[in-house]
Design a protein around this motif. Sequence first.
Motif, PDB file in Angstrom:
ATOM      1  N   GLU A 108      49.664  65.700  32.703  1.00 43.73           N
ATOM      2  CA  GLU A 108      48.350  65.044  32.722  1.00 43.73           C
ATOM      3  C   GLU A 108      47.218  66.058  32.583  1.00 43.73           C
ATOM      4  O   GLU A 108      46.257  65.853  31.838  1.00 43.73           O
ATOM      5  N   LYS A 109      47.343  67.193  33.274  1.00 42.49           N
ATOM      6  CA  LYS A 109      46.276  68.196  33.273  1.00 42.49           C
ATOM      7  C   LYS A 109      46.099  68.875  31.915  1.00 42.49           C
ATOM      8  O   LYS A 109      44.983  69.245  31.554  1.00 42.49           O
ATOM      9  N   VAL A 110      47.196  69.018  31.158  1.00 37.48           N
ATOM     10  CA  VAL A 110      47.065  69.663  29.843  1.00 37.48           C
ATOM     11  C   VAL A 110      46.630  68.677  28.771  1.00 37.48           C
ATOM     12  O   VAL A 110      46.392  69.060  27.624  1.00 37.48           O
ATOM     13  N   GLY A 111      46.531  67.379  29.134  1.00 41.71           N
ATOM     14  CA  GLY A 111      46.013  66.379  28.199  1.00 41.71           C
ATOM     15  C   GLY A 111      47.053  65.611  27.422  1.00 41.71           C
ATOM     16  O   GLY A 111      46.714  64.852  26.511  1.00 41.71           O
ATOM     17  N   LEU A 112      48.341  65.769  27.781  1.00 37.89           N
ATOM     18  CA  LEU A 112      49.401  65.102  27.037  1.00 37.89           C
ATOM     19  C   LEU A 112      49.283  63.581  27.107  1.00 37.89           C
ATOM     20  O   LEU A 112      49.354  62.882  26.083  1.00 37.89           O
ATOM     21  N   PHE A 113      49.110  63.036  28.307  1.00 33.54           N
ATOM     22  CA  PHE A 113      49.057  61.583  28.455  1.00 33.54           C
ATOM     23  C   PHE A 113      47.849  60.988  27.741  1.00 33.54           C
ATOM     24  O   PHE A 113      47.929  59.943  27.094  1.00 33.54           O
ATOM     25  N   SER A 114      46.719  61.644  27.866  1.00 36.29           N
ATOM     26  CA  SER A 114      45.510  61.164  27.202  1.00 36.29           C
ATOM     27  C   SER A 114      45.702  61.124  25.696  1.00 36.29           C
ATOM     28  O   SER A 114      45.312  60.153  25.025  1.00 36.29           O
ATOM     29  N   ALA A 115      46.310  62.169  25.141  1.00 40.35           N
ATOM     30  CA  ALA A 115      46.548  62.226  23.699  1.00 40.35           C
ATOM     31  C   ALA A 115      47.525  61.142  23.259  1.00 40.35           C
ATOM     32  O   ALA A 115      47.325  60.500  22.216  1.00 40.35           O
ATOM     33  N   GLY A 140      50.409  53.460  31.287  1.00 38.12           N
ATOM     34  CA  GLY A 140      49.543  54.529  31.764  1.00 38.12           C
ATOM     35  C   GLY A 140      49.743  54.903  33.211  1.00 38.12           C
ATOM     36  O   GLY A 140      49.320  55.982  33.647  1.00 38.12           O
ATOM     37  N   ASN A 141      50.414  54.027  33.992  1.00 40.05           N
ATOM     38  CA  ASN A 141      50.588  54.381  35.409  1.00 40.05           C
ATOM     39  C   ASN A 141      51.525  55.565  35.592  1.00 40.05           C
ATOM     40  O   ASN A 141      51.639  56.105  36.689  1.00 40.05           O
ATOM     41  N   ILE A 142      52.203  55.986  34.498  1.00 39.54           N
ATOM     42  CA  ILE A 142      53.007  57.203  34.583  1.00 39.54           C
ATOM     43  C   ILE A 142      52.101  58.392  34.891  1.00 39.54           C
ATOM     44  O   ILE A 142      52.522  59.388  35.469  1.00 39.54           O
ATOM     45  N   ALA A 143      50.826  58.275  34.489  1.00 41.20           N
ATOM     46  CA  ALA A 143      49.832  59.317  34.785  1.00 41.20           C
ATOM     47  C   ALA A 143      49.060  58.985  36.049  1.00 41.20           C
ATOM     48  O   ALA A 143      48.000  59.564  36.300  1.00 41.20           O
ATOM     49  N   SER A 144      49.583  58.053  36.842  1.00 42.73           N
ATOM     50  CA  SER A 144      48.966  57.638  38.095  1.00 42.73           C
ATOM     51  C   SER A 144      47.539  57.135  37.858  1.00 42.73           C
ATOM     52  O   SER A 144      47.277  56.435  36.884  1.00 42.73           O
ATOM     53  N   ASP A 145      46.604  57.519  38.716  1.00 40.53           N
ATOM     54  CA  ASP A 145      45.253  56.973  38.650  1.00 40.53           C
ATOM     55  C   ASP A 145      44.458  57.444  37.435  1.00 40.53           C
ATOM     56  O   ASP A 145      43.391  56.890  37.140  1.00 40.53           O
ATOM     57  N   ALA A 146      44.963  58.433  36.716  1.00 44.43           N
ATOM     58  CA  ALA A 146      44.255  58.901  35.524  1.00 44.43           C
ATOM     59  C   ALA A 146      44.088  57.777  34.508  1.00 44.43           C
ATOM     60  O   ALA A 146      43.126  57.772  33.731  1.00 44.43           O
ATOM     61  N   ALA A 147      45.012  56.814  34.526  1.00 46.88           N
ATOM     62  CA  ALA A 147      44.938  55.697  33.575  1.00 46.88           C
ATOM     63  C   ALA A 147      43.657  54.893  33.754  1.00 46.88           C
ATOM     64  O   ALA A 147      43.118  54.348  32.784  1.00 46.88           O
ATOM     65  N   PHE A 148      43.143  54.813  34.989  1.00 47.77           N
ATOM     66  CA  PHE A 148      41.938  54.023  35.257  1.00 47.77           C
ATOM     67  C   PHE A 148      40.714  54.570  34.526  1.00 47.77           C
ATOM     68  O   PHE A 148      39.822  53.815  34.157  1.00 47.77           O
ATOM     69  N   VAL A 150      40.878  56.719  31.770  1.00 50.46           N
ATOM     70  CA  VAL A 150      41.154  57.077  30.376  1.00 50.46           C
ATOM     71  C   VAL A 150      41.245  55.834  29.495  1.00 50.46           C
ATOM     72  O   VAL A 150      40.586  55.731  28.457  1.00 50.46           O
ATOM     73  N   ILE A 151      42.057  54.872  29.913  1.00 46.39           N
ATOM     74  CA  ILE A 151      42.390  53.749  29.040  1.00 46.39           C
ATOM     75  C   ILE A 151      41.246  52.746  28.840  1.00 46.39           C
ATOM     76  O   ILE A 151      40.936  52.402  27.684  1.00 46.39           O
ATOM     77  N   PRO A 152      40.575  52.245  29.900  1.00 46.18           N
ATOM     78  CA  PRO A 152      39.532  51.231  29.674  1.00 46.18           C
ATOM     79  C   PRO A 152      38.415  51.677  28.727  1.00 46.18           C
ATOM     80  O   PRO A 152      38.091  50.944  27.772  1.00 46.18           O
ATOM     81  N   PRO A 153      37.799  52.866  28.924  1.00 46.32           N
ATOM     82  CA  PRO A 153      36.739  53.255  27.979  1.00 46.32           C
ATOM     83  C   PRO A 153      37.259  53.502  26.570  1.00 46.32           C
ATOM     84  O   PRO A 153      36.573  53.221  25.585  1.00 46.32           O
ATOM     85  N   LEU A 154      38.488  54.016  26.457  1.00 43.01           N
ATOM     86  CA  LEU A 154      39.084  54.232  25.140  1.00 43.01           C
ATOM     87  C   LEU A 154      39.313  52.896  24.440  1.00 43.01           C
ATOM     88  O   LEU A 154      39.024  52.741  23.241  1.00 43.01           O
ATOM     89  N   ALA A 155      39.833  51.912  25.184  1.00 39.22           N
ATOM     90  CA  ALA A 155      40.075  50.580  24.620  1.00 39.22           C
ATOM     91  C   ALA A 155      38.770  49.932  24.176  1.00 39.22           C
ATOM     92  O   ALA A 155      38.720  49.252  23.144  1.00 39.22           O
ATOM     93  N   ALA A 156      37.696  50.145  24.929  1.00 39.54           N
ATOM     94  CA  ALA A 156      36.387  49.590  24.562  1.00 39.54           C
ATOM     95  C   ALA A 156      35.924  50.162  23.230  1.00 39.54           C
ATOM     96  O   ALA A 156      35.404  49.442  22.363  1.00 39.54           O
ATOM     97  N   LEU A 157      36.110  51.463  23.050  1.00 38.60           N
ATOM     98  CA  LEU A 157      35.703  52.112  21.798  1.00 38.60           C
ATOM     99  C   LEU A 157      36.538  51.611  20.623  1.00 38.60           C
ATOM    100  O   LEU A 157      36.015  51.428  19.511  1.00 38.60           O
ATOM    101  N   THR A 258      42.366  65.648  17.138  1.00 34.95           N
ATOM    102  CA  THR A 258      42.181  66.801  16.266  1.00 34.95           C
ATOM    103  C   THR A 258      43.507  67.180  15.620  1.00 34.95           C
ATOM    104  O   THR A 258      44.586  66.735  16.041  1.00 34.95           O
ATOM    105  N   THR A 259      43.420  68.028  14.600  1.00 36.62           N
ATOM    106  CA  THR A 259      44.634  68.516  13.934  1.00 36.62           C
ATOM    107  C   THR A 259      45.534  69.248  14.920  1.00 36.62           C
ATOM    108  O   THR A 259      46.766  69.105  14.907  1.00 36.62           O
ATOM    109  N   LEU A 260      44.930  70.018  15.803  1.00 31.93           N
ATOM    110  CA  LEU A 260      45.694  70.764  16.809  1.00 31.93           C
ATOM    111  C   LEU A 260      46.413  69.814  17.755  1.00 31.93           C
ATOM    112  O   LEU A 260      47.590  70.027  18.091  1.00 31.93           O
ATOM    113  N   GLU A 261      45.741  68.751  18.186  1.00 36.36           N
ATOM    114  CA  GLU A 261      46.347  67.781  19.112  1.00 36.36           C
ATOM    115  C   GLU A 261      47.479  67.017  18.428  1.00 36.36           C
ATOM    116  O   GLU A 261      48.518  66.749  19.054  1.00 36.36           O
TER     117      GLU A 261
END
Length: 510
Positions: A108-115, A140-148, A150-157, A258-261
Amino acid sequence: MKTQSDFDMNNNGFFNKFLDVIEKVGNRLPHPFMLFFYLTVVLVAVSAILGTMQVAVTHPNTGEEVVVQNLLSKDGLRYILANTLTNFTGFAPLGLVLTMMLGIGLSEKVGLFSALMTKAITKTPKKIVTFMVVFIGILGNIASDAAFVVIPPLAALVFLSLGRHPLAGLAAGLAGAGIGFTANILIAGTDALLSGITTEIAKGIIPDIIVSPLDNWFFMSASTFLLAFLGALVTDKFVEPRLGAYTGEKKAESTALTTLENRALRNTGIVALLYIIIILVLILMPNSPLLNDDGTILRSPFLSGIVPILFMFFLVTGITYGISVKKITKTADVPEIMTLAIKDLSSYIVLIFMIAQFIGYFNWTNIATWMAVHLADFLTMINLTNVFSIVLFVLLVALLSLFIISGSALWSLVAPIFVPTFMVLGYHPAFIQLAYRIGESSTNMVTPLNTYFAIILGFVQVYNKRAGIGTLMSLMIPYTLVFLIAWIVLMLVFVFFNVPIGPGVNFLLD
């Protein structure tokens, strides 16, 4: 045409007054740590009274007389002094959760789940985008509370970029991440945490019983697809039409990786596949050390050791992604990132100390067995021993969850009473845990006491500046009602057709 202001419910109507009552009552509850401290003090007093009265009951399995023990007696004080440390360090959920979070937290900290979430949602065909938003939200609950966060604002966009109402996307993402929090097709920290608590309590009735993190897996996997389908249906047929056309000023933003991600995700996928292949080879090889001596997988070292296997999976995939995106540049970065992940659990560790004492003391006094036998006798007397008593338990938990937000704290509060009670009636503790998860998760997002409520409200106000508590509640209540009803029906289907809820686990004890 209806506009956002038509749905702003910050008035003094009945609904808002109801929410005010929930907020006031919940705010008067003490911090969960202090709640269990007070309960422990009460337990000591009750044990002294019942112990002095020499209250006893016949154990439902052994037939032996079980006497309630006094924590203020000589033996009780010796127990407290000798076991305060071991109650904490030996508390099963502590090691399970800390181990899981070392791996999951790194990823989660390195950004894998978000990506992964961004990739899955943005690459989904338009026709099934709502389903995928809810589905990814649940996963998203695999990333615990981080899903709260990350996912809603991303889904809105994503919805905004498709010309749809962004609040409908936000609601769909939040329904999956929040109300569907306990479901998943993967084994998450929630499974480890709750099964550990359940095992500690169930041993008071059956000393050698173990509730594995996998024991609710079949049911929760089926729940993931059912809730994703229903969440999409509620969004498309009710929530979005009710919102009307979006007329706000917020414009779509790029959510592309990004290309790197993208390259990092490719590398991570290759490593994940190799890891899975290695595990499969170990399982399928002759005389596999991961299987039972008879060659079966049920109750095998593979299932009992699923936590370290998952830990290594998240560790290697997290390190691969971290190296690929250059967030891990030297070996020392790995333990430093894992330390940051564990820091996020500091409040949980403090809470667990008090919960462990309460459960340890409760089991030692034998009050759990005494209460369970009498409560089971009462349910038998009023002829409420069938599965509908479990349905009532689900509804009770859903109500309590409005006021006690911590899932582990609420389970630690109700499990010592209801797990032994329903075990006496013949139900498997994993099934009782399953029923709890339904009730607790269903009302996750319809209480202002949720830790992330204010954050989510901030996301809503990006698209509707006049939005308040009522606005967010009106978005979430349809999902809560539909998910709760559907979950109960699914539970009854599993019961009536005797479908296993996990590998080798049915709703009744063997």
